[in-house]
Design a protein around this motif. Structure first.
Motif, PDB file in Angstrom:
ATOM      1  N   CYS A 305       0.852  -1.192   0.000  1.00 29.98           N
ATOM      2  CA  CYS A 305       0.000   0.000   0.000  1.00 29.98           C
ATOM      3  C   CYS A 305       0.888   1.241   0.000  1.00 29.98           C
ATOM      4  O   CYS A 305       1.709   1.422   0.902  1.00 29.98           O
ATOM      5  CB  CYS A 305      -0.924   0.014   1.213  1.00 29.98           C
ATOM      6  SG  CYS A 305      -2.100  -1.351   1.245  1.00 29.98           S
ATOM      7  N   CYS A 306       0.712   2.063  -1.005  1.00 26.50           N
ATOM      8  CA  CYS A 306       1.514   3.273  -1.117  1.00 26.50           C
ATOM      9  C   CYS A 306       1.029   4.311  -0.116  1.00 26.50           C
ATOM     10  O   CYS A 306      -0.165   4.611  -0.038  1.00 26.50           O
ATOM     11  CB  CYS A 306       1.421   3.823  -2.539  1.00 26.50           C
ATOM     12  SG  CYS A 306       2.444   5.268  -2.846  1.00 26.50           S
ATOM     13  N   THR A 307       1.950   4.849   0.668  1.00 29.94           N
ATOM     14  CA  THR A 307       1.606   5.876   1.636  1.00 29.94           C
ATOM     15  C   THR A 307       2.765   6.871   1.715  1.00 29.94           C
ATOM     16  O   THR A 307       3.638   6.867   0.862  1.00 29.94           O
ATOM     17  CB  THR A 307       1.298   5.246   3.013  1.00 29.94           C
ATOM     18  OG1 THR A 307       0.848   6.272   3.907  1.00 29.94           O
ATOM     19  CG2 THR A 307       2.515   4.562   3.597  1.00 29.94           C
ATOM     20  N   THR A 325       6.182   2.365   1.128  1.00 31.85           N
ATOM     21  CA  THR A 325       5.256   1.259   0.898  1.00 31.85           C
ATOM     22  C   THR A 325       5.122   0.473   2.187  1.00 31.85           C
ATOM     23  O   THR A 325       6.130   0.034   2.751  1.00 31.85           O
ATOM     24  CB  THR A 325       5.771   0.328  -0.219  1.00 31.85           C
ATOM     25  OG1 THR A 325       5.825   1.056  -1.453  1.00 31.85           O
ATOM     26  CG2 THR A 325       4.839  -0.864  -0.399  1.00 31.85           C
ATOM     27  N   ARG A 378      -0.367  -4.521  -5.574  1.00 29.53           N
ATOM     28  CA  ARG A 378      -0.362  -3.217  -4.907  1.00 29.53           C
ATOM     29  C   ARG A 378      -1.783  -2.654  -4.831  1.00 29.53           C
ATOM     30  O   ARG A 378      -2.648  -2.977  -5.638  1.00 29.53           O
ATOM     31  CB  ARG A 378       0.544  -2.266  -5.702  1.00 29.53           C
ATOM     32  CG  ARG A 378       0.795  -0.908  -5.069  1.00 29.53           C
ATOM     33  CD  ARG A 378       1.765  -0.125  -5.938  1.00 29.53           C
ATOM     34  NE  ARG A 378       3.061  -0.776  -5.977  1.00 29.53           N
ATOM     35  CZ  ARG A 378       4.030  -0.554  -5.110  1.00 29.53           C
ATOM     36  NH1 ARG A 378       3.867   0.302  -4.127  1.00 29.53           N
ATOM     37  NH2 ARG A 378       5.187  -1.181  -5.224  1.00 29.53           N
ATOM     38  N   THR A 380      -3.578   1.300  -3.920  1.00 28.44           N
ATOM     39  CA  THR A 380      -3.381   2.716  -3.596  1.00 28.44           C
ATOM     40  C   THR A 380      -4.742   3.392  -3.523  1.00 28.44           C
ATOM     41  O   THR A 380      -5.577   3.223  -4.422  1.00 28.44           O
ATOM     42  CB  THR A 380      -2.518   3.420  -4.660  1.00 28.44           C
ATOM     43  OG1 THR A 380      -1.258   2.763  -4.757  1.00 28.44           O
ATOM     44  CG2 THR A 380      -2.293   4.878  -4.292  1.00 28.44           C
ATOM     45  N   GLU A 410      -5.745   1.197  -8.209  1.00 27.90           N
ATOM     46  CA  GLU A 410      -5.639   2.583  -7.749  1.00 27.90           C
ATOM     47  C   GLU A 410      -7.038   3.183  -7.702  1.00 27.90           C
ATOM     48  O   GLU A 410      -7.755   3.164  -8.709  1.00 27.90           O
ATOM     49  CB  GLU A 410      -4.754   3.415  -8.672  1.00 27.90           C
ATOM     50  CG  GLU A 410      -4.603   4.864  -8.218  1.00 27.90           C
ATOM     51  CD  GLU A 410      -3.650   5.669  -9.079  1.00 27.90           C
ATOM     52  OE1 GLU A 410      -3.685   6.913  -8.985  1.00 27.90           O
ATOM     53  OE2 GLU A 410      -2.876   5.059  -9.849  1.00 27.90           O
TER      54      GLU A 410
END
Length: 449
Positions: A305-307, A325, A378, A380, A410
């Protein structure tokens, strides 16, 4: 009677634990949102530090080893209907010097990469040909071409282009290597700084620079809670299933639109409110269910998870690559759980993962120059604040031709409350027909919330 440990620091107590105890303690701290609050936060140093963050060091090593290409590039584009190209270029030069990331580059001293001072990038004026049928599309394509070309992170932090459109309006593109910048910072930090200068609003000032973050991170990894927490998070992820598809190789990407609509976010928000979780959690559950139904192997692997470290209040005005990540590891029982129970388990797993936002992914998920391309799947979720007063700039992402991971979802909630969801995949690993089937499963999950 148990011994009194109140005088011992949290770090000392973590270090005294067995690996199993430390893993449990870090998990508890992360789930309660306390991991980032029990250690000294980053502060502005009297003199700029030449230290690199862990991410910068890994990205430099990858670039130094010859792994170039737009996979490690970022960019943002702003259209300004009421501003000229000249005004945009002047605004950039007026504010750029206030951000450490735009005034430093990476060089090698004593055999090690370090941060050093550099001039502020100079905007290049670009006239848009009067005869093109769609000037905005011409600008987008030119910005993407610049962003996808060679970038030397040892010479300049960014390439900047100020576009003079035929109607007299302007556009500005800022593209750079991931060593120096990230997309979120360009949009959420540099963009407002430019807008403030153009409108005469109070300036956006950087409180803590990227070099300060690097120095803080190194100290905390050596003697603070980050070092102890990294090992705890490593233990929690140890033995996780490996992505069944190659995560390297051909990175060319294909995007499939799953859902789009001005009112599409309303059912998601309503369902999230009923479940007592965030819309991000519910969208994640829909993605997980689609993955598990599509291929059980995909439903078992870690999901990145992109943060961003800008979740820390003191870093909200920091320009530089603060993207991180965090990893959600699906439980073995998740495929068999009913709706409410799965939502609850996913909610706890996401809280635990997001609680470790300060921990460098490169240390948590592997050693050496791995970057976050090791993640095969992934998710997002980006939710913009509701639109306020009209702004002079309209931000857009600079599109690249690659897919960040083998499979990724996403979801974006825009300023108008609209929801857009995409599936990105790499055709070299996942064929278009299979990806379209996964997109259909995800669409059904989102509509059945």
């Amino acid at each position: 009677m148990s011994p009194d440990t109140s005088a011992r620091s949290v770090v000392d107590r973590l270090r005294a634990m067995t690996p199993q105890q430390r893993t449990a303690a870090v998990r508890t701290l992360a789930q309660r949102g306390l991991l980032a609050t029990i250690d000294t936060p980053p502060v502005r140093l009297p003199e700029p530090a030449d230290t690199l963050t862990r991410k910068q060091s890994v990205l430099w090593q990858l670039d130094h080893d010859g792994r170039h290409g737009d996979f490690y590039h970022c960019g943002a584009l702003w259209f300004a209907p009421s501003c000229s190209a000249r005004a945009l270029a002047d605004a950039f030069q007026a504010v750029a010097g206030g951000f450490d990331a735009l005034t430093r580059v990476v060089d090698v001293r004593d055999g090690r990469p370090r941060s050093g001072p550099a001039p502020v990038p100079t905007p290049v004026p670009v006239p848009v040909p009067a005869g093109v049928p769609d000037p905005a599309r011409w600008v987008r394509r030119d910005a993407a071409a610049v962003a996808s070309g060679p970038l030397d992170p040892t010479r300049s932090a960014a390439q900047v282009r100020a576009y003079d459109l035929p109607d007299g309006s302007g556009a500005l593109a800022v593209v750079g290597h991931d060593i120096h910048l990230d997309h979120q910072g360009l949009v959420e930090v540099l963009g407002p700084a430019l807008a403030a200068h153009l409108t005469g609003a109070p300036p956006v000032r950087e409180e803590v620079g990227i070099g300060d973050v690097a120095a803080w991170q190194q100290r905390r990894l050596d003697d603070g809670v980050l070092g102890a927490a990294v090992e705890g998070r490593r233990c929690a992820l140890r033995g996780a299933p490996v992505c069944p598809w190659p995560t390297g190789g051909d990175r060319a990407g294909r995007r499939v639109e799953v859902l789009s609509g001005a009112r599409a976010a309303e059912p998601l928000r309503a369902a999230a409110a009923r479940a007592g979780v965030s819309p991000a959690t519910l969208a994640f559950v829909a993605w997980y269910r689609a993955l598990a139904a599509w291929d059980p192997r995909a439903g078992a692997v870690p999901i990145g998870c992109c943060t961003t470290m800008r979740l820390r209040p003191e870093l909200r005005t920091t320009l530089g690559n603060l993207t991180n990540t965090v990893v959600v590891l699906p439980g073995r029982q998740w495929p068999t759980l009913a709706g409410p129970r799965l939502v609850d388990e996913a909610h706890q797993a996401m809280k635990e993962a997001l609680g470790s936002v300060d921990l460098p992914f490169e240390l948590v998920f592997g050693d050496g120059a791995v970057a976050d391309e090791r993640i095969g799947v992934r998710f997002t979720f980006v939710e913009s604040a509701p639109a306020g007063e009209p702004q002079p700039l309209r931000a857009e992402a600079v599109r690249f031709a690659y897919a960040k991971s083998v499979l990724s979802c996403e979801a974006q909630v825009g300023e108008d409350g609209g929801l857009r969801v995409w599936l990105d995949h790499r055709p070299a690993q996942i064929g278009a027909q299979d990806a379209d089937r996964l997109a259909a499963l995800l669409r059904a999950e989102l509509r059945n919330l």
